[in-house]
Scaffold this active site. Structure first.
Site, PDB file in Angstrom:
ATOM      1  N   TYR A  37      -2.294  -0.376  10.549  1.00  0.00           N
ATOM      2  CA  TYR A  37      -2.286  -0.768   9.140  1.00  0.00           C
ATOM      3  C   TYR A  37      -0.992  -0.315   8.466  1.00  0.00           C
ATOM      4  CZ  TYR A  37      -3.922  -1.146   4.270  1.00  0.00           C
ATOM      5  OH  TYR A  37      -4.057  -1.457   2.948  1.00  0.00           O
ATOM      6  N   SER A  42       0.840  -1.202   0.000  1.00  0.00           N
ATOM      7  CA  SER A  42       0.000   0.000   0.000  1.00  0.00           C
ATOM      8  C   SER A  42       0.871   1.246   0.000  1.00  0.00           C
ATOM      9  CB  SER A  42      -0.897   0.013   1.235  1.00  0.00           C
ATOM     10  OG  SER A  42      -1.543   1.262   1.391  1.00  0.00           O
TER      11      SER A  42
END
Length: 702
Positions: free
Chosen positions: A592, A579
């Site tokens: 995250y 990501s």
């Protein structure tokens, strides 16, 4: 003839009178219908084998006079899936006129080019070598089939005598001869010498049957095949046990699958020494009966009889000679033994080529075995794609059936090696191979995609499949997985339920992929979830869940995958879907973002470690893939919207506006990023990060 439903013991009667009536008056449509239902039963003919035809009266577009036209399956087709576009339409009179220019057996090949001068239908498929075999028989409808039962008789020492007695003179016999113009003349001669017969048996090859209508032809074919099948059935075990009786016992089914799944990648690597191959495994009872028998040692080296068989399987298989229950954990010992077995097979094949080659023979092809038999376990086959590997397996089962039948009623006789070679290295066959379309970039590759049942994972799997790869997808949800796998054909897709936090699930998935496709070449770690919370709301459970799925999951899947990749010794790719958050410090994202950063650095570490094995490890970093992405369902989207002070509905436009290119990112964009790494152009790149985010300056790697 009445079309009341008939009953056959050994073949399927599939004629649907209502369907046939709808096609009444269109003989070509009836030909296609007959062909399709014949091809639907592998006991009648093998995939791609045999051909069918009909003759009609048409108006010649030049003379405006009526002329007889033959419609016959074109080169390279399959009667089970035949469509009108797969037919060749030719003038019958012109085909007969070729007899005037035929110069004899040594000039056979030049006749094939002349078929094109006989074409009536300008949309014709290229006419096959068997075209004149249909043309020189006067019947309206003709079937040339390769039923195992008929070939068993045709490939037996006493085949001619058995044919005469079994069919009471109604089936003529033509000795083995390579398909071509002269064989067509021999069929014509056999018919003239035996008026009133219902068919012709081709020694070692197959069967010709016919009728005045599509239905009569269909029934004739079924009756002859059923009669031959029943004859064999009555003789199995009559004078001696089938294949001489059982020599060894099979492992239990679950043990067979276990042993096969472990050794399949090793065999795949060895079978890919010339070009990468995809695998297929079967432990069909017919295979095991042959593999476990006393006669295996005698029959397997003889090779197959029907040309269709050995063109797919090579003239003979490789038989492994170690126990079914051998301890495969002794990898070095097993690999050393297999290396020797493959070296001996390659040496045998090279000698076969050198002993039989002609002055104008094409160069020797891949000397590795296509079919590998492991007594007590089953049979592996390796080819350029899954369909070809599966069909090769089916063809060898056809060959087993032929040997079984021939040995039951007489003695099996294989083609002489020179005859076999002349067909395998036939210049016309070589020309056909050269006409094959260029392979796709990921042809011969197998990709395992975690989290592949939806969102980004499914888009990646779809992209890789569209570029020629076989795809094996995993997902935590069985229902979702089943739906995703169902979108692929059986020769393209497979899958297994897998929780990336459970080691047993991961091992089972890789073993399932090995059984399905022979191994794995591309591993895409896409399984994941997202939790967006400020630190005070991030619980240890949240932290552990993100670390377990994203970091530990990527580690465990990659570790197990490396074992398969090393067993194959073909290199490979690991692509980790991370990501933008691995590089950018966004708000309310500590759990995250940290996990994603760990994924990226793990990728760098693995790239450095695995380079010696030619295993490339790269990263694709998406950002803001909202549409079609599972992680944006529910709380994550709400969390990100809250962090930026906007509504969920405003997120796509918000993310697009903050990119340099002002673009919304979709799942297909991420899939294209993965393909960029594995499609071949970046084969010398590893340890790289590809941002697919529309351009976020803060995420620039350098």
């Amino acid at each position: 003839m009445s079309t009341a439903e008939r009953t056959f013991k050994h073949v399927n009667y599939l004629w649907d009178e209502q369907k046939a009536q709808e096609l009444e008056g269109d003989e070509v449509a009836l030909l296609i219908y007959r062909s399709n239902i014949l091809g639907a039963d592998l006991r009648i003919t093998n995939y791609g084998g045999g051909n069918t035809s009909c003759k009609t009266t048409e108006v010649d577009p030049l003379t405006k006079e009526e002329t007889e036209v033959m419609w016959v399956k074109g080169s390279g087709g399959d009667i089970g899936t035949l469509k009108r576009s797969g037919l060749a339409g030719l003038y019958v009179e012109k085909l007969h006129s070729l007899k005037n220019v035929y110069r004899g057996l040594e000039f056979e090949d030049e006749m094939v080019g002349l078929f094109n001068h006989c074409i009536y239908d300008l949309d014709s498929k290229a006419p096959s070598i068997d075209t004149p075999l249909h043309a020189f028989l006067p019947f309206k409808h003709i079937d040339h089939l390769h039923p195992d039962a008929a070939i068993a008789i045709a490939a037996s020492k006493d085949g001619e005598k058995i044919t005469e007695e079994l069919f009471e003179g109604q089936i003529a016999w033509v000795p083995w001869q390579r398909p071509g113009f002269d064989l067509a003349l021999q069929l014509e001669k056999a018919l003239n010498e035996n008026p009133g017969i219902r068919g012709i048996m081709l020694g070692g090859h197959g069967l010709f049957t016919w009728g005045d209508t599509a239905y009569e032809c269909y029934i004739n074919s079924l009756e002859v095949i059923d009669k031959a099948s029943e004859y064999l059935e009555q003789n199995y075990g009559k004078d001696r046990p089938v294949f001489g009786g059982q020599k060894i016992e099979s492992l239990a089914p679950e043990q067979r699958q276990e042993q096969a799944s472990i050794i399949a990648p090793v065999l795949r690597g060895l079978a890919s020494g010339y070009n990468r191959m995809v695998g297929h495994f079967t432990d069909d009872e017919r295979v095991l009966q042959f593999a476990n028998s006393h006669d295996l040692e005698k029959l397997a080296p003889l090779g197959t009889s029907c040309p269709d068989h050995f063109l797919r399987t090579k003239i003979r298989p490789l038989v492994l000679d170690f126990p079914a229950d051998v301890d495969l954990s002794k990898a070095d010992e097993i690999k050393e033994k297999l290396d020797k077995d493959f070296e001996e097979y390659r040496a045998y094949y090279k000698k076969y080529y050198e002993d039989h080659k002609r002055d104008n023979s094409p160069a020797m092809r891949d000397p590795n075995p296509v079919v590998i038999i492991w007594p007590g376990v089953g049979m592996f086959s390796y080819a350029k794609n899954k369909q070809t590997a599966r069909v090769a397996s089916e063809f060898y089962i056809n060959a087993i059936n032929v040997m079984r039948g021939a040995e039951a009623v007489s003695e099996y006789v294989a083609l002489p090696l020179q005859e076999a070679f002349d067909i395998e290295y036939w210049l016309l066959e070589e020309a056909k191979l050269q006409r094959m379309p260029k392979e796709q970039p990921l042809s011969r590759k197998v990709a395992l995609v975690t989290g592949g049942a939806g969102g980004i994972g499914k888009a990646i799997a779809d992209k890789l499949a569209s570029e020629g790869a076989c795809v094996f997808i995993t997902d935590i949800n069985q229902e979702r997985l089943d739906g995703a796998v169902a979108t692929y054909s059986k020769d393209v897709g497979g899958g297994a339920v897998m929780d990336v936090t459970k080691g047993d699930d991961i091992i089972k998935a890789y073993k399932a992929a090995a059984l399905k496709f022979g191994g794995v070449d591309i591993i895409v770690n896409c399984a994941g979830l997202a939790i967006s919370k400020p630190i005070e709301q991030t619980s240890e459970q949240d932290w552990d869940l993100l670390q377990d799925i994203l970091v530990k999951g990527q580690f465990a899947v990659s570790k197990a995958g490396v074992e398969t990749l090393r067993a194959q010794n073909l290199g490979g790719d690991i692509i980790n879907i991370a990501s933008k958050n691995a590089l950018v410090s966004g708000p309310n994202n500590v759990g995250y973002g940290t996990a994603k950063a760990a994924q990226v650095h793990m990728s760098r570490l693995l790239a450095a470690e695995l380079g010696k094995d030619k295993i490339r490890v790269n990263v694709v970093n998406p950002d803001a893939v909202i549409e079609g992405s599972k992680i944006w369902e529910g709380e994550w989207a709400k969390g990100r919207a809250k962090a930026y002070g906007i509504t969920v509905e405003e997120l796509p436009a918000f993310y697009a506006k903050r990119t340099i290119l002002n673009e919304i990112i979709g799942v297909d964009d991420i899939a294209n990023g993965v393909f960029a790494f594995v499609g071949g152009h970046l084969s010398k790149c590893t340890g790289n990060i590809l941002n697919v985010d529309g351009g976020v300056a803060a995420a620039f790697v350098r």
